[in-house]
Design a protein around this motif. Structure first.
Motif, mmCIF file in Angstrom:
data_model
loop_
_atom_site.group_PDB
_atom_site.id
_atom_site.type_symbol
_atom_site.label_atom_id
_atom_site.label_comp_id
_atom_site.label_asym_id
_atom_site.label_seq_id
_atom_site.Cartn_x
_atom_site.Cartn_y
_atom_site.Cartn_z
ATOM 1 N N LYS A 432 71.869 5.210 5.293
ATOM 2 C CA LYS A 432 70.750 4.322 4.975
ATOM 3 C C LYS A 432 69.814 4.111 6.160
ATOM 4 O O LYS A 432 68.652 3.750 5.982
ATOM 5 C CB LYS A 432 71.275 2.954 4.528
ATOM 6 N N VAL A 433 70.316 4.315 7.374
ATOM 7 C CA VAL A 433 69.485 4.039 8.546
ATOM 8 C C VAL A 433 68.401 5.093 8.737
ATOM 9 O O VAL A 433 67.414 4.860 9.444
ATOM 10 C CB VAL A 433 70.336 3.896 9.831
ATOM 11 N N SER A 434 68.566 6.262 8.140
ATOM 12 C CA SER A 434 67.533 7.306 8.155
ATOM 13 C C SER A 434 67.807 8.232 6.973
ATOM 14 O O SER A 434 68.281 9.359 7.146
ATOM 15 C CB SER A 434 67.550 8.074 9.470
ATOM 16 N N PRO A 435 67.546 7.780 5.749
ATOM 17 C CA PRO A 435 68.027 8.465 4.545
ATOM 18 C C PRO A 435 67.646 9.937 4.433
ATOM 19 O O PRO A 435 68.480 10.771 4.121
ATOM 20 C CB PRO A 435 67.404 7.651 3.407
ATOM 21 N N LEU A 436 66.392 10.258 4.702
ATOM 22 C CA LEU A 436 65.958 11.635 4.516
ATOM 23 C C LEU A 436 66.641 12.580 5.493
ATOM 24 O O LEU A 436 67.264 13.569 5.105
ATOM 25 C CB LEU A 436 64.437 11.735 4.674
ATOM 26 N N VAL A 437 66.552 12.276 6.780
ATOM 27 C CA VAL A 437 67.091 13.174 7.807
ATOM 28 C C VAL A 437 68.598 13.315 7.681
ATOM 29 O O VAL A 437 69.144 14.432 7.688
ATOM 30 C CB VAL A 437 66.734 12.654 9.220
ATOM 31 N N LEU A 438 69.310 12.203 7.561
ATOM 32 C CA LEU A 438 70.769 12.261 7.527
ATOM 33 C C LEU A 438 71.283 12.918 6.245
ATOM 34 O O LEU A 438 72.320 13.584 6.258
ATOM 35 C CB LEU A 438 71.349 10.851 7.692
ATOM 36 N N THR A 439 70.549 12.761 5.142
ATOM 37 C CA THR A 439 70.958 13.440 3.907
ATOM 38 C C THR A 439 70.838 14.951 4.078
ATOM 39 O O THR A 439 71.722 15.714 3.667
ATOM 40 C CB THR A 439 70.102 12.976 2.714
ATOM 41 N N ILE A 440 69.759 15.398 4.697
ATOM 42 C CA ILE A 440 69.581 16.834 4.934
ATOM 43 C C ILE A 440 70.695 17.369 5.821
ATOM 44 O O ILE A 440 71.284 18.428 5.547
ATOM 45 C CB ILE A 440 68.200 17.110 5.565
ATOM 46 N N LEU A 441 71.024 16.628 6.874
ATOM 47 C CA LEU A 441 72.047 17.093 7.813
ATOM 48 C C LEU A 441 73.433 17.115 7.171
ATOM 49 O O LEU A 441 74.210 18.052 7.375
ATOM 50 C CB LEU A 441 72.047 16.211 9.057
ATOM 51 N N VAL A 442 73.755 16.097 6.383
ATOM 52 C CA VAL A 442 75.090 16.041 5.794
ATOM 53 C C VAL A 442 75.262 17.124 4.729
ATOM 54 O O VAL A 442 76.386 17.517 4.394
ATOM 55 C CB VAL A 442 75.375 14.635 5.216
ATOM 56 N N MET A 443 74.143 17.636 4.212
ATOM 57 C CA MET A 443 74.216 18.663 3.181
ATOM 58 C C MET A 443 74.063 20.084 3.728
ATOM 59 O O MET A 443 74.017 21.042 2.961
ATOM 60 C CB MET A 443 73.163 18.402 2.100
ATOM 61 N N LYS A 444 73.981 20.214 5.037
ATOM 62 C CA LYS A 444 73.877 21.552 5.633
ATOM 63 C C LYS A 444 75.150 22.369 5.400
ATOM 64 O O LYS A 444 75.100 23.578 5.225
ATOM 65 C CB LYS A 444 73.602 21.442 7.140
ATOM 66 N N SER A 445 76.267 21.688 5.411
ATOM 67 C CA SER A 445 77.544 22.361 5.185
ATOM 68 C C SER A 445 78.001 22.093 3.755
ATOM 69 O O SER A 445 77.917 20.963 3.259
ATOM 70 C CB SER A 445 78.594 21.832 6.176
ATOM 71 N N ASP A 446 78.501 23.129 3.081
ATOM 72 C CA ASP A 446 78.985 22.955 1.709
ATOM 73 C C ASP A 446 80.137 21.962 1.651
ATOM 74 O O ASP A 446 80.283 21.209 0.682
ATOM 75 C CB ASP A 446 79.441 24.305 1.138
ATOM 76 N N THR A 447 80.966 21.950 2.710
ATOM 77 C CA THR A 447 82.117 21.036 2.741
ATOM 78 C C THR A 447 81.670 19.588 2.780
ATOM 79 O O THR A 447 82.105 18.758 1.969
ATOM 80 C CB THR A 447 83.009 21.343 3.956
#
Length: 649
Positions: A432-447
């Protein structure tokens, strides 16, 4: 044919309408190449059949629905629904989910204002060297043509210019103090009528005549925004809407001029007004810059004057994000650059920011990526305290992931593995502290992507803060993830919007006027300015919940409809004439009685006879009004059925 001055067609011509369509289609086209345009509303528009969208651009559609103001009571086709987007952990910002047609009208009005203000903006306002302002777009009519390109409807280019200008005027200027002004809930509080009156005083008379900019146009625009804003001040915040940005910018141009007048009247000559939308920066050299306490006192006095101008002349409030920075003080200077680097652009969600600051060429993408990983570790270890105080997060470095060299590196397996390690045992609520950026980063890996999606799907809370995470995840799938969509249905405040989104069509043939077909709606309303105006006023008073006034307009509307359909040629058409006409048409007795009572209720209404001291009137309640309106609807449906029956035979 003489133009109807009491309609949008008086000043919005077919060219503005078609340009509005081109703007919306350009955003849909850009969804494929720029994720910035992958938003809830733009995606909804793209889901509508292209043939249906194209129908909207035709002259026949414009003349039958928009030019004459019929759209005001076509609620199945023209709608706007409000929802909330979080502003950090504490606040909320109003956003609007809007129908395709209503958005085209909003665009058309904005493009009309863009055209009529071109001379004022470019031949007067922009020639003032003490003012430099930006709104995240750069659209302009030239030779009656307007082109919509990624660069002029995507905020990033203009935002970089703003950052460059701000940096140039603050980086090495130790004698300056900076006032940073921020308007409270700007879009919600913008008084559109006030803007239109400022324009009336500023546009050249010849331009006003050429484009029909007069009291009628001002009234029509003001009425339209009251309609879509539920009779409140403001203009709608719609995701990815360059037109709302422009209208908001236009109003603050006059505030810029007022601040400039103030600075000159107080004898200042070394200052700049630098603005991006409602983020206003005023770096200036105090009259006594050698004494820090005197400089700050001077800045406080100046701020007080500006707050008064903003409140009394512009009906806006400077909020508590407003700050004073003394650039001669190292601590103040560091805080200034930290605050400006971590600000967010006024868009739908936190969008990628490129600040345009100079950076050493010796810093490699690999080194920058190390800084990003370190920031992720800081977020991981910071925990819930960062949700409360997200100013500690270096948004500037996080948003570097949108630079192409960084983006390419993040797609390599070694860096994906490092992201997997960081996101192990990670509190996903912290996204929530940076929704767009952190969502992109957490989804870089399929795991980690799978882990995060499972987390969202099994999370029990369904607040606006949770919703933003689900919507941001959906954006990464271009809204093509059914389970995440189902998760949104747990949010009771969002169900109505989702129902409209999932319908994926418009009820074009039954748009909503008393549940009549579009053909019969046209029969009643087309070429009937009086009926349309009564309908418009009725709808506006329904929004105001003033049912006494709404009833008056409902009676006038229905009486005029009956008169237009009645072939008996009665000139003095009264309530008894309506009653007789309904009986001739074999309308149900109980509905005839309700209509009879409706006319009597109109007469026993203080709104109708406010000067009659003997009248024992009282306000019309919502319940009463609903009964009478249902009776009108039932009668009109019966009359439509008669027409259909005659055609069948």
């Amino acid at each position: 044919m003489k133009l109807n001055k009491a309609s949008l067609g008086y000043f919005i011509n077919i060219n503005f309408w078609r340009d509005s369509y081109k703007l919306q289609e350009k955003k849909i086209d850009l969804m494929e190449k720029n994720s910035h345009f992958v938003t809830l509303n733009v995606n909804y528009f793209s889901r509508l059949k292209k043939s249906l969208r194209r129908l909207y651009s035709t002259k026949a559609y414009y003349e039958s629905r928009v030019k004459n103001n019929i759209f005001y009571d076509l609620s199945n086709e023209y709608f706007i629904k409000k929802y909330a987007i979080p502003k950090n952990v504490y606040g909320l910002r109003n956003y609007s989910f809007i129908s395709y047609g209503l958005n085209l009208i909003h665009n058309s009005i904005g493009l009309y204002l863009l055209k009529i203000t071109d001379d004022f903006i470019y031949n007067y306002y922009k020639k003032i060297n003490t003012i430099q302002s930006f709104y995240g777009g750069n659209i302009r009519y030239q030779d009656n043509e307007i082109n919509f390109l990624q660069n002029n409807i995507y905020y990033r280019t203009e935002y970089k210019k703003f950052r460059k200008v701000l940096t140039q005027h603050t980086k090495d200027n130790k004698e300056h103090v900076v006032l940073r002004l921020d308007i409270q809930n700007y879009f919600d509080n913008l008084p559109i009528e006030k803007l239109l009156l400022y324009l009336h005083e500023s546009i050249k008379p010849n331009d006003k005549v050429e484009h029909n900019y007069d009291e009628n146009t001002i009234k029509e625009i003001d009425t339209f925004y009251k309609f879509i804003m539920d009779n409140k001040k403001g203009i709608p915040q719609i995701d990815n809407c360059i037109i709302s940005g422009f209208i908001g910018h236009l109003y603050l141009c006059f505030l810029d001029l007022s601040i400039d007048n103030l600075m000159k009247s107080l004898g200042y000559d070394d200052y700049r007004i630098i603005r991006y939308m409602d983020d206003i920066y005023l770096p200036f050299k105090p009259k006594d810059s050698s004494d820090n306490s005197k400089s700050i006192k001077e800045a406080v006095e100046l701020l007080s004057r500006i707050k008064d101008i903003t409140f009394y002349d512009f009906q806006l409030i400077i909020n508590n994000k407003t700050k004073i920075y003394n650039l001669g003080n190292q601590k103040d200077k560091e805080e200034f650059f930290k605050d400006t680097k971590n600000e967010s652009v006024l868009e739908f969600l936190d969008v990628p920011i490129d600040y345009g600051d100079e950076q050493s060429e010796e810093v490699t993408p690999e080194q920058t990526l190390e800084e990003i990983f370190q920031e992720l570790e800081n977020i991981k270890s910071g925990g819930v305290t960062l949700e409360i105080n997200d100013s500690e997060i270096n948004q500037y470095i996080l948003h570097k992931i949108f630079e192409k060299p960084l983006s390419n590196l993040l797609n390599k397996s070694e860096y994906k593995s490092r992201l997997e390690t960081i996101f192990q045992d990670f509190d996903f609520d912290l996204l929530k502290v940076s929704p767009l950026v952190l969502t992109i980063l957490v989804m870089k890996s399929d795991t980690t992507k799978e882990e995060y999606i499972n987390y969202l799907l099994h999370k029990e809370a369904s607040t606006s803060n949770d919703r933003i995470l689900v919507i941001e995840a959906l954006r990464q799938f271009k809204f093509g993830h059914d389970d995440l969509f189902k998760k949104l249905y747990e949010d009771k405040h969002f169900n109505e919007i989702l129902a409209l989104y999932k319908t994926n069509a418009l009820d074009y043939k039954n748009p909503g006027y008393f549940n009549l077909s579009i053909e019969y709606t046209y029969k009643i309303l087309n070429n009937s300015p009086l009926i349309i105006k009564q309908m418009e006023l009725r709808v506006l008073n329904e929004i105001r919940t003033d049912y006494s006034v709404a009833l008056n307009h409902l009676v006038n509307e229905f009486q005029s409809i009956c008169y237009s359909l009645d072939t008996r040629g009665i000139k003095n058409y009264k309530a008894t004439s309506v009653e007789e006409f309904l009986k001739i048409q074999s309308i149900d007795h109980f509905n005839c009685i309700k209509i009879r009572n409706m006319f009597d209720r109109r007469n026993n209404n203080l709104v109708s006879h406010s000067g009659d001291e003997n009248l024992q009137g009282k306000a019309v309640t919502k319940e009463e009004y609903t009964i009478y309106k249902a009776a009108v609807s039932s009668c009109l449906k019966h009359l439509e059925a008669i027409v259909l029956s005659r055609r069948a035979n």
